[in-house]
Design a protein around this motif. Structure first.
Motif, PDB file in Angstrom:
ATOM      1  N   LYS A 101      16.199  -4.728 -14.284  1.00  0.00           N
ATOM      2  CA  LYS A 101      15.842  -3.924 -15.450  1.00  0.00           C
ATOM      3  C   LYS A 101      14.586  -3.100 -15.193  1.00  0.00           C
ATOM      4  O   LYS A 101      14.256  -2.198 -15.974  1.00  0.00           O
ATOM      5  CB  LYS A 101      15.613  -4.827 -16.668  1.00  0.00           C
ATOM      6  CG  LYS A 101      16.876  -5.489 -17.183  1.00  0.00           C
ATOM      7  CD  LYS A 101      17.837  -4.479 -17.802  1.00  0.00           C
ATOM      8  CE  LYS A 101      19.122  -4.342 -17.030  1.00  0.00           C
ATOM      9  NZ  LYS A 101      20.078  -3.383 -17.587  1.00  0.00           N
ATOM     10  N   GLU A 102      13.922  -3.405 -14.122  1.00  0.00           N
ATOM     11  CA  GLU A 102      12.763  -2.613 -13.697  1.00  0.00           C
ATOM     12  C   GLU A 102      12.555  -2.848 -12.210  1.00  0.00           C
ATOM     13  O   GLU A 102      12.755  -3.962 -11.715  1.00  0.00           O
ATOM     14  CB  GLU A 102      11.506  -3.006 -14.478  1.00  0.00           C
ATOM     15  CG  GLU A 102      10.305  -2.148 -14.128  1.00  0.00           C
ATOM     16  CD  GLU A 102       9.052  -2.552 -14.879  1.00  0.00           C
ATOM     17  OE1 GLU A 102       7.964  -2.108 -14.483  1.00  0.00           O
ATOM     18  OE2 GLU A 102       9.164  -3.324 -15.852  1.00  0.00           O
ATOM     19  N   ILE A 103      12.171  -1.812 -11.503  1.00  0.00           N
ATOM     20  CA  ILE A 103      11.956  -1.915 -10.062  1.00  0.00           C
ATOM     21  C   ILE A 103      10.599  -1.312  -9.707  1.00  0.00           C
ATOM     22  O   ILE A 103      10.228  -0.251 -10.215  1.00  0.00           O
ATOM     23  CB  ILE A 103      13.067  -1.180  -9.273  1.00  0.00           C
ATOM     24  CG1 ILE A 103      14.426  -1.828  -9.530  1.00  0.00           C
ATOM     25  CG2 ILE A 103      12.773  -1.192  -7.774  1.00  0.00           C
ATOM     26  CD1 ILE A 103      15.584  -1.141  -8.840  1.00  0.00           C
ATOM     27  N   GLY A 104       9.888  -2.007  -8.846  1.00  0.00           N
ATOM     28  CA  GLY A 104       8.630  -1.498  -8.315  1.00  0.00           C
ATOM     29  C   GLY A 104       8.613  -1.645  -6.801  1.00  0.00           C
ATOM     30  O   GLY A 104       9.427  -2.387  -6.236  1.00  0.00           O
ATOM     31  N   ILE A 105       7.711  -0.955  -6.145  1.00  0.00           N
ATOM     32  CA  ILE A 105       7.613  -1.037  -4.690  1.00  0.00           C
ATOM     33  C   ILE A 105       6.170  -1.313  -4.282  1.00  0.00           C
ATOM     34  O   ILE A 105       5.227  -0.960  -4.989  1.00  0.00           O
ATOM     35  CB  ILE A 105       8.120   0.256  -4.005  1.00  0.00           C
ATOM     36  CG1 ILE A 105       7.452   1.493  -4.601  1.00  0.00           C
ATOM     37  CG2 ILE A 105       9.636   0.360  -4.132  1.00  0.00           C
ATOM     38  CD1 ILE A 105       7.868   2.808  -3.920  1.00  0.00           C
ATOM     39  N   PHE A 106       6.020  -1.990  -3.147  1.00  0.00           N
ATOM     40  CA  PHE A 106       4.688  -2.282  -2.614  1.00  0.00           C
ATOM     41  C   PHE A 106       4.686  -2.016  -1.107  1.00  0.00           C
ATOM     42  O   PHE A 106       5.734  -2.052  -0.450  1.00  0.00           O
ATOM     43  CB  PHE A 106       4.259  -3.728  -2.923  1.00  0.00           C
ATOM     44  CG  PHE A 106       5.229  -4.784  -2.488  1.00  0.00           C
ATOM     45  CD1 PHE A 106       5.131  -5.383  -1.237  1.00  0.00           C
ATOM     46  CD2 PHE A 106       6.252  -5.215  -3.331  1.00  0.00           C
ATOM     47  CE1 PHE A 106       6.008  -6.366  -0.822  1.00  0.00           C
ATOM     48  CE2 PHE A 106       7.142  -6.211  -2.942  1.00  0.00           C
ATOM     49  CZ  PHE A 106       7.026  -6.786  -1.684  1.00  0.00           C
ATOM     50  N   HIS A 107       3.501  -1.745  -0.585  1.00  0.00           N
ATOM     51  CA  HIS A 107       3.381  -1.321   0.809  1.00  0.00           C
ATOM     52  C   HIS A 107       2.391  -2.218   1.547  1.00  0.00           C
ATOM     53  O   HIS A 107       1.184  -1.988   1.548  1.00  0.00           O
ATOM     54  CB  HIS A 107       2.905   0.143   0.870  1.00  0.00           C
ATOM     55  CG  HIS A 107       2.666   0.647   2.267  1.00  0.00           C
ATOM     56  ND1 HIS A 107       3.678   0.796   3.183  1.00  0.00           N
ATOM     57  CD2 HIS A 107       1.525   1.028   2.899  1.00  0.00           C
ATOM     58  CE1 HIS A 107       3.172   1.249   4.321  1.00  0.00           C
ATOM     59  NE2 HIS A 107       1.861   1.395   4.165  1.00  0.00           N
ATOM     60  N   GLY A 108       2.903  -3.323   2.139  1.00  0.00           N
ATOM     61  CA  GLY A 108       2.094  -4.163   3.012  1.00  0.00           C
ATOM     62  C   GLY A 108       1.026  -4.990   2.339  1.00  0.00           C
ATOM     63  O   GLY A 108       0.274  -5.693   3.018  1.00  0.00           O
ATOM     64  N   SER A 109       0.926  -4.939   1.030  1.00  0.00           N
ATOM     65  CA  SER A 109      -0.093  -5.701   0.318  1.00  0.00           C
ATOM     66  C   SER A 109       0.447  -6.092  -1.052  1.00  0.00           C
ATOM     67  O   SER A 109       1.424  -5.504  -1.534  1.00  0.00           O
ATOM     68  CB  SER A 109      -1.371  -4.872   0.151  1.00  0.00           C
ATOM     69  OG  SER A 109      -1.141  -3.787  -0.738  1.00  0.00           O
ATOM     70  N   PRO A 110      -0.185  -7.072  -1.722  1.00  0.00           N
ATOM     71  CA  PRO A 110       0.308  -7.541  -3.019  1.00  0.00           C
ATOM     72  C   PRO A 110      -0.058  -6.605  -4.173  1.00  0.00           C
ATOM     73  O   PRO A 110      -0.656  -7.011  -5.168  1.00  0.00           O
ATOM     74  CB  PRO A 110      -0.346  -8.920  -3.169  1.00  0.00           C
ATOM     75  CG  PRO A 110      -1.601  -8.819  -2.402  1.00  0.00           C
ATOM     76  CD  PRO A 110      -1.303  -7.917  -1.233  1.00  0.00           C
ATOM     77  N   LEU A 111       0.279  -5.322  -4.022  1.00  0.00           N
ATOM     78  CA  LEU A 111      -0.024  -4.333  -5.052  1.00  0.00           C
ATOM     79  C   LEU A 111       1.201  -3.431  -5.250  1.00  0.00           C
ATOM     80  O   LEU A 111       1.610  -2.711  -4.332  1.00  0.00           O
ATOM     81  CB  LEU A 111      -1.241  -3.492  -4.672  1.00  0.00           C
ATOM     82  CG  LEU A 111      -1.636  -2.423  -5.700  1.00  0.00           C
ATOM     83  CD1 LEU A 111      -2.158  -3.077  -6.984  1.00  0.00           C
ATOM     84  CD2 LEU A 111      -2.676  -1.477  -5.107  1.00  0.00           C
TER      85      LEU A 111
END
Length: 256
Positions: A99-109
């Motif tokens: 229902k929602e998607i996010g992306i992160f790049h090599g770190s917990p953010l």
């Protein structure tokens, strides 16, 4: 001395009484056999339903990963969120569970989401470390989301460079898989993700708890067997009692 006259009426009454005793004995024996069969069969059935339910959840999550795997190719520091957010929303629309998607790049953010666009949502360090430690770089957590403020299942996965995807999955999507699997059987259950109960509903009069652990995710499905579970099962399988009774009756009649 008083003697009982062996009248036809007396003999018929005696014969009926003996026949009744024989039928009661045969019925009792049938009930015993029926109970033993049901205990054996119910244990095997509940184990099957539990293992299949966990397998269904694993397959659903892994299918969702396959559907969104291409998003990882868009996780780059030189690609702004504005160029990715629209694509995230398209994947949410197509997904069966997210229902929602996010992306992160090599770190917990999580720096970009389908609902807010550019963001700065932190992943708990303990959760991120589970992604790092997992052989497949994936994990689950059950927590209150930063955006909707409701408790949801969060599915995270990443590649070897820890570029990854975070998905919000409503708990009802997973519990519905279990409900569909157990069908008409009266089986109260809960799903625990890293020991956090998803439904958090305690059944009354629990006789036995069966646990089924996922080999992929930190997830355990628990069945709570109650008196209603067994009564419903005995009622639904009453045909076994009838079969046992008539088989025993036919054997007894043939031998006598």
């Amino acid at each position: 001395m008083l003697t009982t006259q062996l009248t036809p009426k007396f003999l018929l009454r005696k014969l009926n009484r003996q026949s009744l005793i024989h039928h009661i004995f045969l019925l009792g024996l049938s009930i015993l056999i029926y109970a033993l069969i049901c205990v054996f069969y119910s244990n095997r059935l509940f184990d099957y339903l539990g293992n299949q339910s966990v397998s269904q959840i694993e397959q659903a999550l892994q299918h969702t990963r396959q559907q969104t795997q291409s998003l990882i190719d868009q996780v780059h520091t030189d690609v702004p969120c504005s160029n990715v957010a629209e694509n995230l929303r398209k994947f949410v629309f197509k997904s069966d569970y997210a229902k929602e998607i996010g992306i992160f790049h090599g770190s917990p953010l999580i720096y970009c989401t389908s609902s807010q666009g550019e963001s700065s949502v932190r992943i708990y360090n303990s959760v991120f470390q589970r992604v790092v430690a997992s052989p497949t770089h994936e994990t689950l957590t059950f927590t209150k989301t930063a955006i909707t403020k409701t408790h949801s299942v969060i599915y995270l996965y990443a590649d070897d460079d820890l570029n990854g995807v975070s998905m919000v999955i409503p708990p009802r999507y997973l519990t519905r898989l279990v409900t569909n699997m157990i069908g008409h059987h009266h089986l109260p259950f809960d799903i625990k993700i890293y020991d956090n109960p998803v439904l958090n509903k305690q059944a009354d009069g629990i006789i036995k708890t069966l646990g089924f652990k996922s080999q992929v995710f930190p997830l355990v499905l628990e069945f709570y067997l109650t008196p209603k579970t067994y009564v419903h099962f005995l009622y639904s399988e009453a045909w076994i009692l009838l079969c046992a009774y008539f088989i025993i009756l036919s054997v007894y009649t043939r031998d006598h």
